[in-house]
Motif scaffolding. Structure first.
Motif, PDB file in Angstrom:
ATOM      1  N   VAL A  64      30.627  10.966  -6.876  1.00  0.00           N
ATOM      2  CA  VAL A  64      30.390  10.956  -8.428  1.00  0.00           C
ATOM      3  C   VAL A  64      31.878  10.811  -8.893  1.00  0.00           C
ATOM      4  N   VAL A  65      31.981   9.658  -9.640  1.00  0.00           N
ATOM      5  CA  VAL A  65      33.531   9.460 -10.171  1.00  0.00           C
ATOM      6  C   VAL A  65      33.393   9.859 -11.407  1.00  0.00           C
ATOM      7  N   VAL A  66      34.636  10.864 -11.697  1.00  0.00           N
ATOM      8  CA  VAL A  66      34.709  11.456 -13.044  1.00  0.00           C
ATOM      9  C   VAL A  66      36.280  11.415 -13.450  1.00  0.00           C
ATOM     10  N   PRO A  67      36.497  11.130 -14.807  1.00  0.00           N
ATOM     11  CA  PRO A  67      37.943  11.220 -15.005  1.00  0.00           C
ATOM     12  C   PRO A  67      38.451  12.461 -14.863  1.00  0.00           C
ATOM     13  N   VAL A  93      29.856  14.450  -3.683  1.00  0.00           N
ATOM     14  CA  VAL A  93      31.158  14.405  -3.333  1.00  0.00           C
ATOM     15  C   VAL A  93      31.720  14.125  -4.915  1.00  0.00           C
ATOM     16  N   LEU A  94      32.826  14.980  -5.541  1.00  0.00           N
ATOM     17  CA  LEU A  94      33.242  14.856  -6.823  1.00  0.00           C
ATOM     18  C   LEU A  94      34.603  14.108  -6.532  1.00  0.00           C
ATOM     19  N   LEU A  95      34.587  12.964  -7.262  1.00  0.00           N
ATOM     20  CA  LEU A  95      35.964  12.083  -7.079  1.00  0.00           C
ATOM     21  C   LEU A  95      36.638  11.891  -8.488  1.00  0.00           C
ATOM     22  N   GLN A  96      37.537  12.528  -8.570  1.00  0.00           N
ATOM     23  CA  GLN A  96      38.325  12.425  -9.822  1.00  0.00           C
ATOM     24  C   GLN A  96      39.206  11.107  -9.874  1.00  0.00           C
ATOM     25  N   SER A  97      38.861  10.596 -11.022  1.00  0.00           N
ATOM     26  CA  SER A  97      39.591   9.367 -11.250  1.00  0.00           C
ATOM     27  C   SER A  97      40.662   9.322 -12.301  1.00  0.00           C
ATOM     28  N   LYS A  98      40.913  10.058 -13.179  1.00  0.00           N
ATOM     29  CA  LYS A  98      41.773  10.229 -14.343  1.00  0.00           C
ATOM     30  C   LYS A  98      41.890   8.846 -14.840  1.00  0.00           C
ATOM     31  N   LEU A 119      27.505   5.366  -5.463  1.00  0.00           N
ATOM     32  CA  LEU A 119      28.521   5.916  -6.193  1.00  0.00           C
ATOM     33  C   LEU A 119      27.637   5.918  -7.719  1.00  0.00           C
ATOM     34  N   ILE A 120      28.351   7.091  -8.191  1.00  0.00           N
ATOM     35  CA  ILE A 120      27.768   7.258  -9.676  1.00  0.00           C
ATOM     36  C   ILE A 120      29.078   7.191 -10.457  1.00  0.00           C
ATOM     37  N   PHE A 121      29.150   6.341 -11.341  1.00  0.00           N
ATOM     38  CA  PHE A 121      30.363   6.519 -12.202  1.00  0.00           C
ATOM     39  C   PHE A 121      29.971   6.856 -13.770  1.00  0.00           C
ATOM     40  N   THR A 122      30.698   8.016 -13.888  1.00  0.00           N
ATOM     41  CA  THR A 122      30.241   8.775 -15.266  1.00  0.00           C
ATOM     42  C   THR A 122      31.030   7.971 -16.492  1.00  0.00           C
ATOM     43  N   SER A 123      31.982   7.531 -16.217  1.00  0.00           N
ATOM     44  CA  SER A 123      32.945   6.610 -17.051  1.00  0.00           C
ATOM     45  C   SER A 123      33.762   6.110 -16.366  1.00  0.00           C
ATOM     46  N   ARG A 124      34.671   5.047 -16.645  1.00  0.00           N
ATOM     47  CA  ARG A 124      35.401   4.184 -15.833  1.00  0.00           C
ATOM     48  C   ARG A 124      36.614   3.246 -16.612  1.00  0.00           C
ATOM     49  N   ALA A 125      37.496   2.812 -15.989  1.00  0.00           N
ATOM     50  CA  ALA A 125      38.552   1.955 -16.209  1.00  0.00           C
ATOM     51  C   ALA A 125      38.331   0.736 -16.059  1.00  0.00           C
ATOM     52  N   ILE A 126      37.688   0.462 -14.748  1.00  0.00           N
ATOM     53  CA  ILE A 126      37.541  -0.947 -14.311  1.00  0.00           C
ATOM     54  C   ILE A 126      36.418  -1.717 -14.753  1.00  0.00           C
ATOM     55  N   PRO A 127      36.360  -3.090 -14.880  1.00  0.00           N
ATOM     56  CA  PRO A 127      35.475  -3.763 -15.640  1.00  0.00           C
ATOM     57  C   PRO A 127      33.924  -3.422 -14.838  1.00  0.00           C
ATOM     58  N   LEU A 128      33.068  -3.699 -15.683  1.00  0.00           N
ATOM     59  CA  LEU A 128      31.448  -3.495 -15.173  1.00  0.00           C
ATOM     60  C   LEU A 128      31.303  -4.673 -13.937  1.00  0.00           C
ATOM     61  N   GLY A 129      31.787  -5.982 -14.258  1.00  0.00           N
ATOM     62  CA  GLY A 129      31.703  -6.882 -13.201  1.00  0.00           C
ATOM     63  C   GLY A 129      32.290  -6.309 -11.783  1.00  0.00           C
ATOM     64  N   THR A 130      33.063  -5.589 -11.756  1.00  0.00           N
ATOM     65  CA  THR A 130      33.563  -5.229 -10.231  1.00  0.00           C
ATOM     66  C   THR A 130      32.631  -4.185  -9.870  1.00  0.00           C
ATOM     67  N   LEU A 131      32.091  -3.349 -10.709  1.00  0.00           N
ATOM     68  CA  LEU A 131      30.927  -2.528 -10.099  1.00  0.00           C
ATOM     69  C   LEU A 131      30.026  -3.416  -9.681  1.00  0.00           C
ATOM     70  N   LYS A 132      29.591  -4.475 -10.255  1.00  0.00           N
ATOM     71  CA  LYS A 132      28.276  -5.109  -9.715  1.00  0.00           C
ATOM     72  C   LYS A 132      28.728  -6.035  -8.568  1.00  0.00           C
ATOM     73  N   ARG A 133      29.963  -6.447  -8.159  1.00  0.00           N
ATOM     74  CA  ARG A 133      30.254  -6.835  -6.931  1.00  0.00           C
ATOM     75  C   ARG A 133      30.204  -6.257  -5.784  1.00  0.00           C
ATOM     76  N   TYR A 134      30.128  -4.622  -5.902  1.00  0.00           N
ATOM     77  CA  TYR A 134      30.110  -3.778  -4.873  1.00  0.00           C
ATOM     78  C   TYR A 134      28.663  -3.162  -4.695  1.00  0.00           C
ATOM     79  N   GLN A 135      27.617  -3.722  -5.500  1.00  0.00           N
ATOM     80  CA  GLN A 135      26.231  -3.389  -5.188  1.00  0.00           C
ATOM     81  C   GLN A 135      25.910  -3.781  -3.944  1.00  0.00           C
TER      82      GLN A 135
END
Length: 312
Positions: A64-67, A93-98, A119-135
């Motif tokens: 779980v990615v959290v800033p 697993v808590l994954l801090q991103s800042k 992976l669950i992104f609660t918020s993000r800095a990278i583009p949504l397209g990047t998340l899509k490529r890793y599906q």
């Protein structure tokens, strides 16, 4: 360290029979089970859970990615994920991103290397397209409206509640309205939506001096109020992005022995309930539970959960 082959040699059975006996995954005679259990106990053998999970194509780990965890948005979503994961016997697993894009890409690479099932992104800095490529490497879930992107997503449907809130504020006759936001509208889709909805209702954006960003905690709210007071720009009404933040604003005015402007919070926190503040609840606990369900099933669909205005 002993392995299955060592147990098989000492027990006098094939490695396949030993594997079935240890994992309880098939027929093993009572005599064989007893003999193998004795050898396992003598060697103090324990299966390698990581290797076994990988051989089965899963780790039972969800990242779980959290800033940060300074705002109830993140804590409530995370608690919802934990509740659902515990019931399904998954590890979280808590994954801090800042909001560091390089860190976020690193977590996606860990998904690629099978460190996580999802992976669950609660918020993000990278583009949504990047998340899509890793599906293609595992489930990737975002907690926002992905728009036209074909991504698994669950999110609070905020706009109708924001419209109700701003129309209610306008109906009370308030015009000089202050807003607090976690991030600027250049970085945050939530901030963009808040300001767009405000402009839709009031016909213009708030005065620049009444708009405060980087506000996520009680103390941040207190500082924002100090700035309004010192600038002589005290608003008629304050629409905050959290009940705790509203409580911080209120406390600052009280400490200055000044009249507290009417306030609205968000997230229906204990502080807001005790102070009797109107608020918006986004049901983030439910968002977290839905996010885990998508992560566990790998289903690619969008689940909006309506927010709710609570007037007190």
């Amino acid at each position: 360290m002993a392995n299955i082959k060592d147990i098989a040699r000492l027990a006098g059975y094939s490695p396949a029979t030993v594997s079935r006996a240890i994992n309880h995954s098939g027929y093993v005679s009572m005599a064989a089970q007893t003999r193998i259990d004795g050898v396992v106990a003598k060697l103090d053998y324990a299966p390698n859970e990581i290797a076994r999970d990988l051989s089965q194509g899963r780790t039972a780990n969800v990242g779980v990615v959290v800033p940060h965890l300074n705002h109830p948005y993140f804590t409530q979503i995370f608690n919802g994920i934990l509740t659902a994961a515990f019931a399904a016997e998954y590890n979280v697993v808590l994954l801090q991103s800042k909001y560091d894009a390089d860190l976020e890409r690193g977590y996606l690479e860990q998904l690629h290397r099978k460190a996580f099932d999802a992976l669950i992104f609660t918020s993000r800095a990278i583009p949504l397209g990047t998340l899509k490529r890793y599906q293609k490497y595992g489930a990737v879930v975002c907690c926002e409206n992905p728009g036209d992107e074909s991504l698994a997503a669950t999110y609070s449907l905020r706009e109708p509640a924001y419209q109700q809130a701003f129309r209610w504020i306008k109906a009370q006759g308030y015009r000089r309205i202050a807003l607090t936001l976690s991030r600027s509208d250049e970085l945050s889709a939530t901030s963009q939506l808040t300001l767009a909805t405000y402009r839709c209702v009031f016909g213009e954006l708030p005065a620049p001096e009444l708009l405060k960003t980087a506000v996520t905690t009680f103390q941040d709210g207190y500082v924002a109020a100090e700035q309004w007071i010192s600038q002589g720009s005290s608003p008629e009404f304050i629409f905050s992005n959290g009940d705790d933040i509203a409580a911080g604003i209120r406390q600052c005015y009280r400490d200055q022995r000044m009249m507290v402007p009417p306030l609205m919070g968000q997230e229906n926190q204990l502080s807001g309930r005790l102070l009797g503040l109107p608020t918006i609840t986004h049901h983030f606990q439910r968002v977290g539970q839905a996010a885990f369900d998508l992560a566990a099933t790998g289903e690619i669909k969008q689940i909006p959960i309506p927010a709710e205005l609570i007037l007190r």
